[in-house]
Structures are given as C-alpha cells and as structure tokens.
Scaffold this motif. Sequence first.
Motif, short mmCIF file in Angstrom:
data_model
loop_
_atom_site.label_atom_id
_atom_site.label_comp_id
_atom_site.label_asym_id
_atom_site.label_seq_id
_atom_site.Cartn_x
_atom_site.Cartn_y
_atom_site.Cartn_z
N UNK A 29 66.31 21.02 17.56
CA UNK A 29 66.37 20.57 18.95
C UNK A 29 67.82 20.45 19.43
N UNK A 30 68.68 20.01 18.56
CA UNK A 30 70.07 19.75 18.93
C UNK A 30 70.92 21.02 18.96
N UNK A 31 70.63 21.98 18.07
CA UNK A 31 71.53 23.12 17.89
C UNK A 31 70.94 24.48 18.24
N UNK A 32 69.70 24.51 18.71
CA UNK A 32 69.07 25.78 19.09
C UNK A 32 68.56 25.66 20.53
N UNK A 33 68.89 26.62 21.37
CA UNK A 33 68.44 26.59 22.75
C UNK A 33 66.96 26.95 22.82
N UNK A 34 66.36 26.72 23.98
CA UNK A 34 64.94 27.05 24.16
C UNK A 34 64.71 28.56 24.06
N UNK A 35 65.80 29.35 24.20
CA UNK A 35 65.70 30.80 24.08
C UNK A 35 66.02 31.29 22.67
N UNK A 36 66.23 30.35 21.75
CA UNK A 36 66.43 30.72 20.35
C UNK A 36 67.85 31.05 19.96
N UNK A 37 68.82 30.70 20.80
CA UNK A 37 70.23 30.95 20.47
C UNK A 37 70.76 29.77 19.67
#
Length: 236
Positions: A29-37
């Motif tokens: 949740x902290x290090x991955x964007x909702x788009x998977x970056x």
Amino acid sequence: MKKILLILVAVFTLSNVNAQTSIFNNLLQKHVTKDGVVDYKSLQKNEAKLDEFLSYLANTVPDNSWSANKQKAFWINAYNAYTIKLILNNYPLKSITNIKVKGKTAWKTPFAKVAGKTYTLDEIEHEVLFKNFFDPRIHVGVNCASGSCPQLANFAFTENNIDTELTRLMKLFVNDASRNKISEKKIQISSIFDWFKVHFTKNGTVIDFLNQYSETKISPKAKISYLNYDWTLNGK
C-alpha cells in the motif's frame, strides 16, 4: 482440555497469518501505486519489514485445514514478496532479465525460502500454484516486475479477497490497451497468452477465455497476434 488447546493453537495461527499478511499489505500500500508502479528506492528503506514477512514465509507450513483460497493467497504473496526482494538485492537495475545468479535467471535461481524449503520462482508458480491450485488467473496474481506484466496488486492477497481480486485483475489486464489490443475481428495480445497457452485453453480457445473478461466481444474467427514483451522494470 485437548480440544481447548487445539482451538487456542488454531486461533493463534490464524492471528499470526493475518498479522504477517498485514505487514506485506502495508508495504504494498505504501510503496506501490494503484497502477502497479513500484517505488523500489523508498521500499529499500523499509526492507526490514519485508524481511520480517519473508521470515514468516520461510517458517510457515500451510496447514491442511487451510482452504484452497487461503493456500493460493499464501503462495502468490510468497512469489511476489520474493520477487521484490530479488529486485532490491540487485537494485538499481533496468530489468529483472539482467539478474543472473551463477548463470541462472531470476526465475531459475533457488533462493525463495518457504515452508522450510528453498524454491525457485518458477517452482512456486508451476510446481506449487498451478500444480495444486490450477487457475489461469494466477498469471495476474504473480508478478514478474516488468512493464508488460499484469500490474502488481498494491495489496496482499487473502483467503477472503483472492477470488474477487483475481477476477478484477484479469479484467483489468485483458482490457488494458497498453498490454492487449482488442477489437472484434483482430486482437494483438500479451505473449503470456502464447507462452502459457495450455493454461488458457483447457476449456476452449484463447478467444473463449478472453471473452470471459473482455469488454469487446471477440469473434471466434478473429486474427490473433502477440505483442512484443516489455521487460523494463516496473519501477519509478
């Protein structure tokens, strides 16, 4: 008394599983964007938390009482956590394909310690997941840290969310124009559907499978071609 002890052990085990899964979930949740970056640079600063989750994986044997969904979630989380660890061990880098350990690729290197054994990523995917819990949607659950891969989910899988989320992620992947180009009479699709065709054609054709998730109805006679795969790291 024996029954009470068994109940207490079960409750403690469930509590530990949930707590450890929460650690991995919080990292994603902290290090991955909702788009998977993935922000691997900032993730490095929390690597101790990732190591804590990996320690849990190394020492936890999925219980026979666990449901298939719970076991599937456990092993997909293991695959993704160890893929992230492998990237961090070699960061910065441009692609996971640049990683070689004693001449072996990232997927053929035995380094992932789970349930008291050491696995390669390929073994987790094919000898554990597909062998024991066959489900083509596993391909959008496990992540190869690359641009053309189905996006890395920014949450951990659990017994309760895995079925719904794998379906959602497959729909997202199939209808993502950067990864699959779909029209009624012509489709240019991810090489995943070619490399692992046997997984997608167990109950029909590749088009039959895609039509379960595609927003555009594909003709059974549509022309099929496969897109070049982008192995660029899925990071910022």
